[in-house]
Design a protein around this motif. Structure first.
Motif, mmCIF file in Angstrom:
data_model
loop_
_atom_site.group_PDB
_atom_site.id
_atom_site.type_symbol
_atom_site.label_atom_id
_atom_site.label_comp_id
_atom_site.label_asym_id
_atom_site.label_seq_id
_atom_site.Cartn_x
_atom_site.Cartn_y
_atom_site.Cartn_z
ATOM 1 N N LYS A 175 -6.913 7.019 -5.504
ATOM 2 C CA LYS A 175 -7.759 6.334 -4.525
ATOM 3 C C LYS A 175 -7.566 4.817 -4.633
ATOM 4 O O LYS A 175 -7.151 4.292 -5.647
ATOM 5 N N ASN A 176 -7.870 4.130 -3.533
ATOM 6 C CA ASN A 176 -7.925 2.660 -3.477
ATOM 7 C C ASN A 176 -6.607 2.004 -3.897
ATOM 8 O O ASN A 176 -6.533 1.287 -4.893
ATOM 9 N N TYR A 177 -5.576 2.243 -3.090
ATOM 10 C CA TYR A 177 -4.239 1.715 -3.379
ATOM 11 C C TYR A 177 -4.031 0.276 -2.903
ATOM 12 O O TYR A 177 -3.036 -0.343 -3.248
ATOM 13 N N GLY A 178 -4.912 -0.237 -2.081
ATOM 14 C CA GLY A 178 -4.684 -1.534 -1.458
ATOM 15 C C GLY A 178 -4.433 -2.653 -2.453
ATOM 16 O O GLY A 178 -4.933 -2.628 -3.587
ATOM 17 N N GLY A 179 -3.650 -3.647 -2.029
ATOM 18 C CA GLY A 179 -3.389 -4.807 -2.863
ATOM 19 C C GLY A 179 -4.459 -5.856 -2.639
ATOM 20 O O GLY A 179 -5.348 -6.059 -3.461
ATOM 21 N N ILE A 180 -4.421 -6.516 -1.494
ATOM 22 C CA ILE A 180 -5.456 -7.477 -1.122
ATOM 23 C C ILE A 180 -6.517 -6.816 -0.246
ATOM 24 O O ILE A 180 -7.708 -7.035 -0.424
ATOM 25 N N PHE A 181 -6.077 -5.976 0.690
ATOM 26 C CA PHE A 181 -6.987 -5.376 1.666
ATOM 27 C C PHE A 181 -7.269 -3.913 1.331
ATOM 28 O O PHE A 181 -6.345 -3.105 1.179
ATOM 29 N N ILE A 182 -8.552 -3.575 1.244
ATOM 30 C CA ILE A 182 -8.957 -2.183 1.028
ATOM 31 C C ILE A 182 -9.010 -1.433 2.357
ATOM 32 O O ILE A 182 -9.159 -0.219 2.403
ATOM 33 N N TYR A 205 0.830 -1.201 0.000
ATOM 34 C CA TYR A 205 0.000 0.000 0.000
ATOM 35 C C TYR A 205 0.872 1.262 0.000
ATOM 36 O O TYR A 205 0.644 2.196 -0.768
ATOM 37 N N GLY A 206 1.883 1.281 0.888
ATOM 38 C CA GLY A 206 2.754 2.453 0.974
ATOM 39 C C GLY A 206 3.508 2.705 -0.313
ATOM 40 O O GLY A 206 3.600 3.847 -0.789
ATOM 41 N N ALA A 207 4.057 1.635 -0.896
ATOM 42 C CA ALA A 207 4.797 1.787 -2.150
ATOM 43 C C ALA A 207 3.872 2.221 -3.277
ATOM 44 O O ALA A 207 4.218 3.085 -4.098
ATOM 45 N N HIS A 208 2.683 1.629 -3.320
ATOM 46 C CA HIS A 208 1.724 1.947 -4.378
ATOM 47 C C HIS A 208 1.287 3.408 -4.293
ATOM 48 O O HIS A 208 1.189 4.104 -5.317
ATOM 49 N N ARG A 209 1.057 3.874 -3.089
ATOM 50 C CA ARG A 209 0.656 5.276 -2.916
ATOM 51 C C ARG A 209 1.770 6.210 -3.358
ATOM 52 O O ARG A 209 1.518 7.231 -4.017
#
Length: 301
Positions: free
Chosen positions: A205-212, A96-100
């Motif tokens: 918005k909605n960066y989560g991988g498995i968990f939103i 999540y952090g990397a994706h954001r």
């Protein structure tokens, strides 16, 4: 070292074929933009380009984790189911952090925007994995803390693969809303359509991988309440996979070349996508670009 994605590629291609057959069946006698053959071919070609750099990406990530594991005094057991669950949760938070960051730092967006470049939304979009290995350092570095707290590198690499594979089937318009508790906790096709939407309310918005749940916790969640317009805010109108891969790097280079000030050059490279220097008057009446600092950049992440 072979990218694990390559070993499951046949299953992913089969998943794509099944989805396309479903689309064709549901839209018999009518055209459907999800069946753009040129766009699908571009996605698959980018997937092949990604495989060409997989040795460098996978190898460098594994090496970093092994180094971290060799210097830490902590070593957790790999056979414990609780440790596996912990690993998956922490790895997803790191993702999540990397994706954001990939959406909020332009030089990283230059790589990640490749994944968002399709104006259609089907499983083939999952193959648009960013191949610019020299810009994937952050993607791998975020997992180093997991190794430092004692999680074995093979478990971390497995969790990373699970997170990536989980997201392939949620690139689809064929599944609408799932059971509400699932929608609340997990990333779903609905949440991921928002993530790929270029609508103003859906951006970043909605960066989560498995968990939103991370997006709900860190104020980056958006509910799907209007039809998503897929692609970039300024689309790359080409099916040439090389141009798709390099388009944002080329744009950054052009912006950097076009300004004489190093402060603005750093802004074009490290500020969010769409950033531009704004002129304002100084005390002497002259115009100068608005200041930009790494501190203010990090604060907005």
């Amino acid at each position: 070292m072979v990218d694990p994605i390559l070993t499951v590629a046949p299953a992913l291609v089969l998943l794509l074929v099944v989805e396309l057959l479903v689309i064709r069946h549901r839209h018999q006698g009518s055209s459907n933009k999800s069946l753009d053959k040129k766009d699908i071919s571009t996605s698959l070609a980018i997937g092949l380009v990604n495989q060409a750099t997989s040795v460098l990406k996978v190898g460098s990530g594994a090496a970093a984790l092994l180094v971290a594991a060799s210097i830490t005094p902590f070593h957790l057991p790999s056979g414990n189911i609780g440790i596996w669950i912990l690993t998956l949760i922490l790895a997803d938070l790191a993702y999540y952090g990397a994706h954001r960051a990939q959406h909020r730092i332009r030089i990283l967006w230059a790589n990640h925007s490749i994944h968002h470049s399709s104006q259609h939304f089907n499983t083939s979009a999952g193959f648009r994995l960013p191949p610019l290995f020299f810009l994937t350092i952050l993607n791998k570095a975020v997992y180093i803390p997991l190794a430092l707290i004692g999680i074995p590198p093979p478990m971390i690499l497995t969790a990373e693969l699970i997170i990536l594979l989980y997201q392939f089937p949620i690139h689809t318009e064929q599944i609408r809303m799932l059971w509400r508790p699932i929608e609340f906790v997990f990333n779903t096709p609905s949440h991921h359509r928002v993530h790929h939407g270029s609508n103003k309310k859906y951006l970043d918005k909605n960066y989560g991988g498995i968990f939103i749940i991370w997006d709900r916790l860190f104020n980056s969640y958006a509910h799907e309440d209007e039809v998503a317009q897929f692609g970039l805010t300024k689309n790359v109108d080409t099916y040439n996979p090389i141009k798709v891969v390099l388009h944002e790097l080329s744009a950054i280079a052009a912006d950097v070349r076009g300004t004489p000030r190093w402060r603005d050059r750093l802004g074009y490279a490290f500020a969010p996508p769409g950033w531009a220097p704004t002129a304002r008057s100084g005390e002497d009446g002259s115009n100068f670009s608005a200041s930009w600092t790494f501190a203010s950049r990090v604060k907005k992440l």
